[in-house]
Design a protein around this motif. Structure first.
Motif, short mmCIF file in Angstrom:
data_model
loop_
_atom_site.label_atom_id
_atom_site.label_comp_id
_atom_site.label_asym_id
_atom_site.label_seq_id
_atom_site.Cartn_x
_atom_site.Cartn_y
_atom_site.Cartn_z
N UNK A 9 61.11 39.93 25.03
CA UNK A 9 59.87 39.26 24.63
C UNK A 9 59.13 40.12 23.61
N UNK A 10 58.51 39.47 22.62
CA UNK A 10 57.69 40.25 21.69
C UNK A 10 56.55 40.94 22.43
N UNK A 11 56.11 42.06 21.90
CA UNK A 11 55.05 42.84 22.52
C UNK A 11 53.78 42.01 22.69
N UNK A 12 53.18 42.11 23.86
CA UNK A 12 51.93 41.40 24.15
C UNK A 12 52.12 40.06 24.81
N UNK A 13 53.36 39.55 24.87
CA UNK A 13 53.64 38.25 25.48
C UNK A 13 54.22 38.43 26.87
N UNK A 14 53.98 37.46 27.72
CA UNK A 14 54.62 37.44 29.03
C UNK A 14 54.96 36.00 29.38
N UNK A 15 55.94 35.85 30.25
CA UNK A 15 56.35 34.54 30.76
C UNK A 15 56.17 34.61 32.27
N UNK A 16 55.55 33.57 32.82
CA UNK A 16 55.37 33.54 34.28
C UNK A 16 55.40 32.09 34.74
N UNK A 17 55.61 31.89 36.05
CA UNK A 17 55.55 30.51 36.58
C UNK A 17 54.17 29.90 36.31
N UNK A 18 54.17 28.61 36.00
CA UNK A 18 52.91 27.89 35.81
C UNK A 18 52.20 27.76 37.14
N UNK A 19 50.88 27.90 37.09
CA UNK A 19 50.04 27.79 38.28
C UNK A 19 49.12 26.58 38.14
N UNK A 20 48.67 26.00 39.25
CA UNK A 20 47.75 24.86 39.16
C UNK A 20 46.52 25.14 38.29
N UNK A 21 46.05 26.39 38.31
CA UNK A 21 44.87 26.71 37.51
C UNK A 21 45.16 26.75 36.00
N UNK A 22 46.44 26.65 35.61
CA UNK A 22 46.82 26.58 34.20
C UNK A 22 46.73 25.16 33.64
N UNK A 23 46.45 24.20 34.50
CA UNK A 23 46.51 22.79 34.09
C UNK A 23 45.69 22.50 32.83
N UNK A 24 44.44 22.92 32.77
CA UNK A 24 43.60 22.62 31.61
C UNK A 24 44.17 23.25 30.34
N UNK A 25 44.64 24.48 30.44
CA UNK A 25 45.20 25.16 29.27
C UNK A 25 46.49 24.49 28.80
N UNK A 26 47.34 24.08 29.73
CA UNK A 26 48.58 23.39 29.37
C UNK A 26 48.24 22.04 28.75
N UNK A 27 47.28 21.34 29.31
CA UNK A 27 46.86 20.05 28.76
C UNK A 27 46.39 20.22 27.31
N UNK A 28 45.57 21.23 27.04
CA UNK A 28 45.09 21.50 25.67
C UNK A 28 46.25 21.83 24.73
N UNK A 29 47.17 22.65 25.20
CA UNK A 29 48.33 23.03 24.39
C UNK A 29 49.14 21.80 24.01
N UNK A 30 49.41 20.94 24.97
CA UNK A 30 50.26 19.78 24.72
C UNK A 30 49.57 18.71 23.90
N UNK A 31 48.24 18.64 23.96
CA UNK A 31 47.50 17.58 23.26
C UNK A 31 47.81 17.55 21.76
N UNK A 32 47.90 18.71 21.14
CA UNK A 32 48.24 18.77 19.71
C UNK A 32 49.56 18.07 19.43
#
Length: 99
Positions: A9-32
């Motif tokens: 992974x590039x420096x500064x990035x991480x990958x983790x399982x999605x959590x219920x509290x990520x819902x709003x952020x994922x929704x914003x990301x996908x909206x575009x």
């Protein structure tokens, strides 16, 4: 998986399982991508269901990528959703999210 045969992974990035509290952020990301008609529009309930098999890419505490991969067997899986923020594309995050 050894570092010599796989990119890291590039420096500064991480990958983790999605959590219920990520819902709003994922929704914003996908909206575009939904607005550009690149991916399907989903309700928040549908997104929450996808998140049970989902992962997020994070940069500086911001969700910049999302994937949901349903694994049916050792030989069969399906990418149900994959998106990486335009400003973070080209770094291999999509591959890491699917892997």
């Amino acid at each position: 998986m050894s570092d010599s045969t796989h990119k890291s992974l590039p420096e500064g990035y991480s990958i983790r399982p999605a959590l219920p509290e990520d819902l709003a952020a994922v929704h914003r990301l996908l909206k575009t991508f939904v607005d550009q008609k690149m991916i399907l529009r989903r309700t928040k309930a549908e997104l929450l269901a996808l998140m049970t098999t989902g992962f997020v890419a994070v940069f500086k505490d911001e969700v910049v990528g999302f994937s949901s991969v349903e694994i049916y067997s050792k030989k069969l899986s399906e990418i149900q959703c994959l998106a990486v923020s335009e400003h973070h594309q080209g770094k291999g995050l999509g591959g890491f999210l699917v892997a």
